[in-house]
Design an enzyme around this catalytic site. Sequence first.
Site, mmCIF file in Angstrom:
data_model
loop_
_atom_site.group_PDB
_atom_site.id
_atom_site.type_symbol
_atom_site.label_atom_id
_atom_site.label_comp_id
_atom_site.label_asym_id
_atom_site.label_seq_id
_atom_site.Cartn_x
_atom_site.Cartn_y
_atom_site.Cartn_z
ATOM 1 N N ALA A 159 30.952 37.810 36.493
ATOM 2 C CA ALA A 159 30.578 36.408 36.652
ATOM 3 C C ALA A 159 31.752 35.564 36.163
ATOM 4 C CB ALA A 159 29.324 36.114 35.838
ATOM 5 N N GLU A 215 27.141 44.972 38.178
ATOM 6 C CA GLU A 215 25.727 44.638 38.416
ATOM 7 C C GLU A 215 25.423 44.444 39.898
ATOM 8 O OE1 GLU A 215 26.102 41.488 35.465
ATOM 9 O OE2 GLU A 215 24.359 42.298 34.425
HETATM 10 N N1 CAA Z 1 35.923 35.037 35.598
HETATM 11 C C1 CAA Z 1 36.833 34.095 35.922
HETATM 12 N N2 CAA Z 1 38.105 34.389 36.241
HETATM 13 C C2 CAA Z 1 38.480 35.673 36.209
HETATM 14 C C3 CAA Z 1 37.582 36.715 35.884
HETATM 15 C C4 CAA Z 1 36.240 36.345 35.566
HETATM 16 N N3 CAA Z 1 35.290 37.257 35.275
HETATM 17 N N4 CAA Z 1 38.241 37.895 35.925
HETATM 18 C C5 CAA Z 1 39.501 37.598 36.284
HETATM 19 N N5 CAA Z 1 39.649 36.269 36.459
HETATM 20 C C6 CAA Z 1 40.865 35.545 36.843
HETATM 21 C C7 CAA Z 1 41.818 35.411 35.673
HETATM 22 O O1 CAA Z 1 41.459 34.309 34.841
HETATM 23 C C8 CAA Z 1 43.126 35.189 36.376
HETATM 24 O O2 CAA Z 1 43.196 33.856 36.807
HETATM 25 P P1 CAA Z 1 44.589 33.023 36.663
HETATM 26 O O3 CAA Z 1 45.549 33.754 37.544
HETATM 27 O O4 CAA Z 1 44.216 31.661 37.161
HETATM 28 O O5 CAA Z 1 44.958 33.091 35.227
HETATM 29 C C9 CAA Z 1 42.985 36.058 37.623
HETATM 30 O O6 CAA Z 1 41.593 36.293 37.799
HETATM 31 C C10 CAA Z 1 43.677 37.411 37.463
HETATM 32 O O7 CAA Z 1 43.166 38.027 36.304
HETATM 33 P P2 CAA Z 1 44.118 38.635 35.150
HETATM 34 O O8 CAA Z 1 45.404 37.890 35.066
HETATM 35 O O9 CAA Z 1 43.309 38.727 33.897
HETATM 36 O O10 CAA Z 1 44.404 40.075 35.774
HETATM 37 P P3 CAA Z 1 44.737 41.416 34.976
HETATM 38 O O11 CAA Z 1 45.174 42.403 35.980
HETATM 39 O O12 CAA Z 1 45.636 41.141 33.830
HETATM 40 O O13 CAA Z 1 43.326 41.884 34.340
HETATM 41 C C11 CAA Z 1 40.957 42.309 34.374
HETATM 42 C C12 CAA Z 1 42.274 42.263 35.181
HETATM 43 C C13 CAA Z 1 41.042 43.461 33.327
HETATM 44 C C14 CAA Z 1 39.824 42.573 35.320
HETATM 45 C C15 CAA Z 1 40.774 40.968 33.628
HETATM 46 O O14 CAA Z 1 40.943 39.898 34.562
HETATM 47 C C16 CAA Z 1 39.444 40.807 32.973
HETATM 48 O O15 CAA Z 1 39.223 41.385 31.923
HETATM 49 N N6 CAA Z 1 38.541 39.999 33.566
HETATM 50 C C17 CAA Z 1 37.256 39.698 32.990
HETATM 51 C C18 CAA Z 1 36.302 40.884 33.153
HETATM 52 C C19 CAA Z 1 34.991 40.571 32.478
HETATM 53 O O16 CAA Z 1 34.891 40.420 31.285
HETATM 54 N N7 CAA Z 1 33.901 40.509 33.296
HETATM 55 C C20 CAA Z 1 32.589 40.218 32.814
HETATM 56 C C21 CAA Z 1 32.292 38.770 32.913
HETATM 57 S S1 CAA Z 1 30.781 38.343 32.100
HETATM 58 C C22 CAA Z 1 29.553 38.670 33.233
HETATM 59 O O17 CAA Z 1 29.780 39.192 34.294
HETATM 60 C C23 CAA Z 1 28.209 38.225 32.776
HETATM 61 C C24 CAA Z 1 27.050 38.696 33.592
HETATM 62 O O18 CAA Z 1 26.607 39.803 33.460
HETATM 63 C C25 CAA Z 1 26.398 37.779 34.481
#
Ligand code: CAA
Length: 276
Positions: free
Chosen positions: A63, A111
């Site tokens: 999300a 999910e």
């Molecule tokens: N939400 C919003 N933006 C996201 C995102 C997310 N979940 N995941 C990645 N992005 C965005 C980043 O902010 C980044 O944007 P910018 O280029 O504008 O900075 C872009 O996507 C690329 O991401 P990274 O630079 O972080 O890429 P990476 O290769 O270094 O890392 C990753 C990849 C490990 C997947 C990392 O992006 C990450 O950890 N993302 C979050 C994963 C996460 O925690 N997901 C769970 C969200 S909570 C949820 O889902 C709640 C629920 O159950 C409803």
Amino acid sequence: MEYILYEVNGAVGTITINREKALNALNSQVLDELNATLDSVDLDTVRCLILTGAGEKSFVAGADIGEMSTLTKAEGEAFGKKGNDVFRKLETFPIPVIAAVNGFALGGGCEISMSCDIRICSDNAVFGQPEVGLGITPGFGGTQRLARLVGAGMAKQMIYTARNIKAAEAYRIGLVNQVVSAEVNEAGETVVSAKDALMAAANKMAAGIAAQAPIAVRNCKKAINEGLQVDMDQAIVIEEKLFGDCFETEDQRAGMGNFLEKDKEKKLKVVPFKNR
Ligand code: CAA
């Protein structure tokens, strides 16, 4: 539609979450567009759906953390409901849905894949529920569907530790049905990328499903889904009813007729669903 692509090839529809710059993270707009796309699927002609993410790197990275970061308690609950409503629509969609998981399937990405009937993934896929590291619980069904899919012990370990797992581990614990690798030639060069190989495998599986009797396939989905919610005595009654319904279909007569006439092809006629 800004973030969802939908294309139909024969009896197979492919929905692509297309927000590659944010690794296909699910914001409210993506969820609304996905909902509208599901409503627009022509169930008279499409017999199986594939759900995937744009690009090679990520299926869905969860999300949208930016959108969630400022939510109040009530808004958080409403956002959870918005996701849950769409995911439930996917889970109970009349036709099967295959998740073709290319890369990251984290949080809401894991999910949404679990709301699909079947998951196949590329060998670079990563699954996980990292929410507790962000100070929240999984909110789009993760606490419920992961436990049902892989058992409460493994689900609790994944959710409490927020540790991601790779494709091979996801296969070992039964979270995915199949892992697909890139094709490499003798010189070690990639001739088919992991994403293309994944989509080919997903399309092959979808075509195999679409070639079966469509009412029978729908009834199987309904019987499995609904039967899992009740005890065995009630579940077998659900099955009996759906089994009985098949005997009013053209497919049952054609399918059994083919067998009795020793028709080697045993092909069911492709008749639009509404005419069956
Ligand atoms: N939400 C919003 N933006 C996201 C995102 C997310 N979940 N995941 C990645 N992005 C965005 C980043 O902010 C980044 O944007 P910018 O280029 O504008 O900075 C872009 O996507 C690329 O991401 P990274 O630079 O972080 O890429 P990476 O290769 O270094 O890392 C990753 C990849 C490990 C997947 C990392 O992006 C990450 O950890 N993302 C979050 C994963 C996460 O925690 N997901 C769970 C969200 S909570 C949820 O889902 C709640 C629920 O159950 C409803």
